[in-house]
Design a protein around this motif. Structure first.
Motif, PDB file in Angstrom:
ATOM      1  N   ASN A  12      42.803 -17.152 -31.171  1.00 33.14           N
ATOM      2  CA  ASN A  12      42.432 -15.982 -32.402  1.00 33.14           C
ATOM      3  C   ASN A  12      42.633 -16.884 -33.238  1.00 33.14           C
ATOM      4  N   THR A  13      41.367 -16.874 -35.039  1.00 36.95           N
ATOM      5  CA  THR A  13      41.169 -17.243 -35.798  1.00 36.95           C
ATOM      6  C   THR A  13      41.642 -16.199 -36.677  1.00 36.95           C
ATOM      7  N   ARG A  14      42.596 -16.553 -38.198  1.00 34.49           N
ATOM      8  CA  ARG A  14      41.958 -16.008 -39.379  1.00 34.49           C
ATOM      9  C   ARG A  14      41.842 -16.884 -40.699  1.00 34.49           C
ATOM     10  N   GLN A  15      41.850 -15.872 -41.744  1.00 40.74           N
ATOM     11  CA  GLN A  15      41.809 -16.576 -42.868  1.00 40.74           C
ATOM     12  C   GLN A  15      41.803 -15.684 -43.609  1.00 40.74           C
ATOM     13  N   TYR A  24      44.930 -20.696 -36.670  1.00 41.73           N
ATOM     14  CA  TYR A  24      45.056 -20.440 -35.143  1.00 41.73           C
ATOM     15  C   TYR A  24      46.283 -19.530 -34.030  1.00 41.73           C
ATOM     16  N   SER A  25      45.545 -19.418 -33.919  1.00 39.79           N
ATOM     17  CA  SER A  25      46.918 -18.927 -32.631  1.00 39.79           C
ATOM     18  C   SER A  25      46.413 -18.339 -31.583  1.00 39.79           C
ATOM     19  N   PHE A  26      46.787 -19.101 -30.626  1.00 37.47           N
ATOM     20  CA  PHE A  26      47.085 -19.477 -29.137  1.00 37.47           C
ATOM     21  C   PHE A  26      48.009 -19.165 -27.910  1.00 37.47           C
ATOM     22  N   SER A  27      47.359 -17.983 -26.842  1.00 38.61           N
ATOM     23  CA  SER A  27      48.010 -17.661 -26.417  1.00 38.61           C
ATOM     24  C   SER A  27      47.485 -17.247 -24.716  1.00 38.61           C
ATOM     25  N   GLU A  28      47.898 -16.735 -24.173  1.00 33.32           N
ATOM     26  CA  GLU A  28      46.976 -16.680 -22.580  1.00 33.32           C
ATOM     27  C   GLU A  28      47.558 -14.903 -21.605  1.00 33.32           C
ATOM     28  N   VAL A  29      46.621 -14.718 -21.010  1.00 32.91           N
ATOM     29  CA  VAL A  29      46.461 -13.778 -20.254  1.00 32.91           C
ATOM     30  C   VAL A  29      47.682 -13.408 -19.174  1.00 32.91           C
TER      31      VAL A  29
END
Length: 116
Positions: A12-15, A24-29
Protein backbone atom coordinates in the motif's frame (compact mmCIF):
# COMPACT_ATOMS: atom_id res chain seq x y z
CA UNK A 1 -7.86 -10.28 -12.26
CA UNK A 2 -7.55 -12.98 -9.63
CA UNK A 3 -8.53 -13.15 -5.99
CA UNK A 4 -5.78 -13.12 -3.39
CA UNK A 5 -4.35 -16.37 -2.06
CA UNK A 6 -2.53 -17.19 1.17
CA UNK A 7 1.12 -16.21 0.71
CA UNK A 8 0.47 -13.37 -1.76
CA UNK A 9 2.56 -10.32 -1.02
CA UNK A 10 0.85 -6.94 -1.23
CA UNK A 11 1.69 -3.31 -0.64
CA UNK A 12 0.00 0.00 0.00
CA UNK A 13 1.17 3.56 -0.53
CA UNK A 14 0.14 6.69 1.33
CA UNK A 15 1.12 10.30 1.09
CA UNK A 16 0.16 13.30 3.22
CA UNK A 17 -0.24 15.92 0.52
CA UNK A 18 1.62 16.34 -2.75
CA UNK A 19 4.81 17.57 -1.09
CA UNK A 20 5.14 14.58 1.25
CA UNK A 21 7.13 11.46 0.47
CA UNK A 22 5.31 8.34 -0.73
CA UNK A 23 5.38 5.87 2.13
CA UNK A 24 5.17 2.17 1.32
CA UNK A 25 3.76 -0.58 3.55
CA UNK A 26 4.27 -4.24 2.68
CA UNK A 27 2.47 -7.28 4.05
CA UNK A 28 1.44 -10.84 3.20
CA UNK A 29 -1.91 -12.63 3.05
CA UNK A 30 -2.03 -15.07 5.99
CA UNK A 31 -5.65 -16.24 5.93
CA UNK A 32 -8.82 -16.06 3.91
CA UNK A 33 -12.49 -15.92 4.79
CA UNK A 34 -15.38 -16.19 2.36
CA UNK A 35 -15.03 -12.53 1.34
CA UNK A 36 -11.85 -11.20 2.99
CA UNK A 37 -8.09 -11.65 2.80
CA UNK A 38 -6.40 -11.04 6.16
CA UNK A 39 -2.87 -9.65 6.08
CA UNK A 40 -0.02 -10.37 8.49
CA UNK A 41 -0.27 -6.77 9.79
CA UNK A 42 -3.98 -7.24 10.63
CA UNK A 43 -5.43 -5.31 7.69
CA UNK A 44 -8.50 -6.96 6.18
CA UNK A 45 -8.97 -6.64 2.42
CA UNK A 46 -12.08 -7.31 0.39
CA UNK A 47 -10.90 -10.26 -1.70
CA UNK A 48 -12.37 -8.98 -4.92
CA UNK A 49 -9.96 -7.33 -7.35
CA UNK A 50 -11.15 -4.07 -8.81
CA UNK A 51 -9.90 -1.38 -11.12
CA UNK A 52 -7.72 1.06 -9.21
CA UNK A 53 -6.40 4.39 -10.40
CA UNK A 54 -4.28 5.03 -7.31
CA UNK A 55 -0.96 3.20 -7.74
CA UNK A 56 -1.59 0.19 -9.98
CA UNK A 57 -4.31 -0.84 -12.41
CA UNK A 58 -5.74 -3.45 -10.04
CA UNK A 59 -6.25 -3.10 -6.31
CA UNK A 60 -7.94 -4.70 -3.33
CA UNK A 61 -9.98 -2.40 -1.08
CA UNK A 62 -9.50 -2.30 2.67
CA UNK A 63 -12.64 -3.56 4.41
CA UNK A 64 -14.70 -0.54 5.54
CA UNK A 65 -12.28 1.85 3.79
CA UNK A 66 -13.17 1.38 0.14
CA UNK A 67 -10.92 4.26 -0.98
CA UNK A 68 -7.75 2.61 0.37
CA UNK A 69 -6.28 -0.04 -1.91
CA UNK A 70 -3.50 -2.60 -1.59
CA UNK A 71 -1.77 -4.01 -4.67
CA UNK A 72 0.23 -7.12 -5.55
CA UNK A 73 3.96 -6.59 -5.06
CA UNK A 74 6.11 -6.28 -8.18
CA UNK A 75 9.83 -5.69 -8.70
CA UNK A 76 8.99 -2.16 -9.85
CA UNK A 77 7.08 -1.44 -6.63
CA UNK A 78 9.99 -2.74 -4.52
CA UNK A 79 12.46 -0.56 -6.42
CA UNK A 80 10.24 2.53 -6.08
CA UNK A 81 9.96 1.85 -2.34
CA UNK A 82 13.75 1.56 -2.02
CA UNK A 83 14.27 4.87 -3.82
CA UNK A 84 11.61 6.61 -1.74
CA UNK A 85 13.00 5.19 1.52
CA UNK A 86 16.45 6.52 0.62
CA UNK A 87 14.95 9.98 0.04
CA UNK A 88 13.25 9.80 3.43
CA UNK A 89 16.47 8.69 5.14
CA UNK A 90 18.43 11.57 3.53
CA UNK A 91 15.75 14.08 4.53
CA UNK A 92 15.69 12.80 8.13
CA UNK A 93 19.49 12.81 8.32
CA UNK A 94 19.73 16.42 7.13
CA UNK A 95 16.91 17.45 9.49
CA UNK A 96 18.65 15.93 12.51
CA UNK A 97 22.23 16.91 11.60
CA UNK A 98 23.72 20.13 12.88
CA UNK A 99 26.61 21.12 10.65
CA UNK A 100 29.77 22.74 11.94
CA UNK A 101 31.08 25.80 10.12
CA UNK A 102 33.83 23.68 8.56
CA UNK A 103 31.28 21.13 7.29
CA UNK A 104 29.17 23.95 5.82
CA UNK A 105 32.23 25.32 4.01
CA UNK A 106 33.09 21.88 2.67
CA UNK A 107 29.56 21.37 1.36
CA UNK A 108 29.52 24.87 -0.12
CA UNK A 109 32.85 24.33 -1.88
CA UNK A 110 31.74 20.95 -3.18
CA UNK A 111 28.58 22.31 -4.80
CA UNK A 112 30.02 25.57 -6.08
CA UNK A 113 32.90 23.71 -7.76
CA UNK A 114 30.36 21.58 -9.66
CA UNK A 115 28.59 24.66 -11.05
CA UNK A 116 31.61 25.85 -13.04
Amino acid sequence: MEKLKVGDKVYNTRQNGFTDFVRYSFSEVVSLTKTLAVLKNGVRLVNEPKTSYITEDVGYSVSRKKGTHWHLVSLEAIRKAQIENEKIAAHDWFSAKEFTQEEKLEIYRHFTSKQK
